[in-house]
Each structure stands twice: as C-alpha cells, then as structure tokens.
Design a protein around this motif. Structure first.
Motif, PDB file in Angstrom:
ATOM      1  N   ARG A   8       0.856  -1.195   0.000  1.00 56.09           N
ATOM      2  CA  ARG A   8       0.000   0.000   0.000  1.00 56.09           C
ATOM      3  C   ARG A   8       0.882   1.231   0.000  1.00 56.09           C
ATOM      4  O   ARG A   8       1.872   1.295   0.710  1.00 56.09           O
ATOM      5  N   GLU A   9       0.491   2.189  -0.791  1.00 56.56           N
ATOM      6  CA  GLU A   9       1.255   3.428  -0.866  1.00 56.56           C
ATOM      7  C   GLU A   9       0.348   4.594  -0.524  1.00 56.56           C
ATOM      8  O   GLU A   9      -0.416   5.057  -1.356  1.00 56.56           O
ATOM      9  N   GLY A  10       0.400   5.014   0.693  1.00 58.17           N
ATOM     10  CA  GLY A  10      -0.322   6.206   1.084  1.00 58.17           C
ATOM     11  C   GLY A  10      -1.680   5.955   1.706  1.00 58.17           C
ATOM     12  O   GLY A  10      -2.177   4.837   1.800  1.00 58.17           O
ATOM     13  N   LEU A  11      -2.277   7.044   2.115  1.00 64.04           N
ATOM     14  CA  LEU A  11      -3.549   7.033   2.831  1.00 64.04           C
ATOM     15  C   LEU A  11      -4.702   6.549   1.954  1.00 64.04           C
ATOM     16  O   LEU A  11      -5.571   5.809   2.407  1.00 64.04           O
ATOM     17  N   VAL A  12      -4.707   6.929   0.686  1.00 59.29           N
ATOM     18  CA  VAL A  12      -5.815   6.561  -0.209  1.00 59.29           C
ATOM     19  C   VAL A  12      -5.904   5.047  -0.364  1.00 59.29           C
ATOM     20  O   VAL A  12      -6.985   4.468  -0.270  1.00 59.29           O
ATOM     21  N   GLU A  13      -4.792   4.383  -0.595  1.00 55.71           N
ATOM     22  CA  GLU A  13      -4.809   2.930  -0.751  1.00 55.71           C
ATOM     23  C   GLU A  13      -5.149   2.228   0.565  1.00 55.71           C
ATOM     24  O   GLU A  13      -5.867   1.228   0.566  1.00 55.71           O
ATOM     25  N   THR A  14      -4.661   2.742   1.672  1.00 57.35           N
ATOM     26  CA  THR A  14      -4.977   2.154   2.970  1.00 57.35           C
ATOM     27  C   THR A  14      -6.477   2.258   3.255  1.00 57.35           C
ATOM     28  O   THR A  14      -7.110   1.294   3.671  1.00 57.35           O
ATOM     29  N   ASP A  15      -7.053   3.424   2.986  1.00 57.94           N
ATOM     30  CA  ASP A  15      -8.491   3.604   3.191  1.00 57.94           C
ATOM     31  C   ASP A  15      -9.299   2.753   2.214  1.00 57.94           C
ATOM     32  O   ASP A  15     -10.362   2.239   2.555  1.00 57.94           O
ATOM     33  N   GLY A  16      -8.804   2.594   0.993  1.00 56.98           N
ATOM     34  CA  GLY A  16      -9.482   1.769   0.005  1.00 56.98           C
ATOM     35  C   GLY A  16      -9.593   0.324   0.455  1.00 56.98           C
ATOM     36  O   GLY A  16     -10.623  -0.332   0.257  1.00 56.98           O
ATOM     37  N   VAL A  17      -8.559  -0.192   1.093  1.00 55.98           N
ATOM     38  CA  VAL A  17      -8.585  -1.556   1.623  1.00 55.98           C
ATOM     39  C   VAL A  17      -9.610  -1.653   2.745  1.00 55.98           C
ATOM     40  O   VAL A  17     -10.419  -2.579   2.786  1.00 55.98           O
ATOM     41  N   LYS A  18      -9.615  -0.685   3.634  1.00 58.10           N
ATOM     42  CA  LYS A  18     -10.551  -0.700   4.763  1.00 58.10           C
ATOM     43  C   LYS A  18     -12.003  -0.645   4.302  1.00 58.10           C
ATOM     44  O   LYS A  18     -12.882  -1.229   4.918  1.00 58.10           O
ATOM     45  N   LEU A  19     -12.255   0.058   3.200  1.00 55.06           N
ATOM     46  CA  LEU A  19     -13.618   0.196   2.681  1.00 55.06           C
ATOM     47  C   LEU A  19     -14.011  -0.942   1.739  1.00 55.06           C
ATOM     48  O   LEU A  19     -15.139  -0.997   1.271  1.00 55.06           O
ATOM     49  N   GLY A  20     -13.084  -1.840   1.445  1.00 52.20           N
ATOM     50  CA  GLY A  20     -13.391  -3.005   0.625  1.00 52.20           C
ATOM     51  C   GLY A  20     -13.288  -2.792  -0.876  1.00 52.20           C
ATOM     52  O   GLY A  20     -13.706  -3.636  -1.656  1.00 52.20           O
ATOM     53  N   PHE A  21     -12.717  -1.664  -1.300  1.00 59.42           N
ATOM     54  CA  PHE A  21     -12.609  -1.394  -2.732  1.00 59.42           C
ATOM     55  C   PHE A  21     -11.721  -2.404  -3.448  1.00 59.42           C
ATOM     56  O   PHE A  21     -12.031  -2.846  -4.553  1.00 59.42           O
ATOM     57  N   VAL A  22     -10.607  -2.756  -2.826  1.00 61.97           N
ATOM     58  CA  VAL A  22      -9.660  -3.671  -3.460  1.00 61.97           C
ATOM     59  C   VAL A  22     -10.291  -5.048  -3.646  1.00 61.97           C
ATOM     60  O   VAL A  22     -10.201  -5.646  -4.720  1.00 61.97           O
TER      61      VAL A  22
END
Length: 51
Positions: A8-22
């Motif tokens: 993960r690179e940065g806040l956007v990708e970390t939040d994307g994982v938490k929200l289930g986008f990935v």
C-alpha cells in the motif's frame, strides 16, 4: 482461492482496503476473466429448423 499481496502506498490505498474497494475490484476482475475464458456454446444458424 486467490491471495493478493501488494504494498500500500499512502492514505488513499490504505483507506481503500478498509472500505473493501480492493476486494470488490479483484472479485469483479476475476468474474470478467472467467466469463471471457469460458468456451461459448455454438448457436444454431438463423432460420435453421430445430428437431
């Protein structure tokens, strides 16, 4: 089962994982791949008589 690992690179990708986008993106990609790789049954020719 598919195991996906990436850095993960940065806040956007970390939040994307938490929200289930990935997970949703990977699931959708796998479904589309499966549909495109499955053989398609041949269709009868137009106007062909069926038995």
């Amino acid at each position: 089962m598919l195991r996906l690992e990436y850095d993960r690179e940065g806040l956007v990708e970390t939040d994307g994982v938490k929200l289930g986008f990935v997970k949703r993106q990977a699931t959708g990609d796998l479904k589309r791949y499966k549909q495109s790789s499955e053989p398609v049954a041949p269709r009868p020719a137009a106007g062909a008589a069926s038995s």
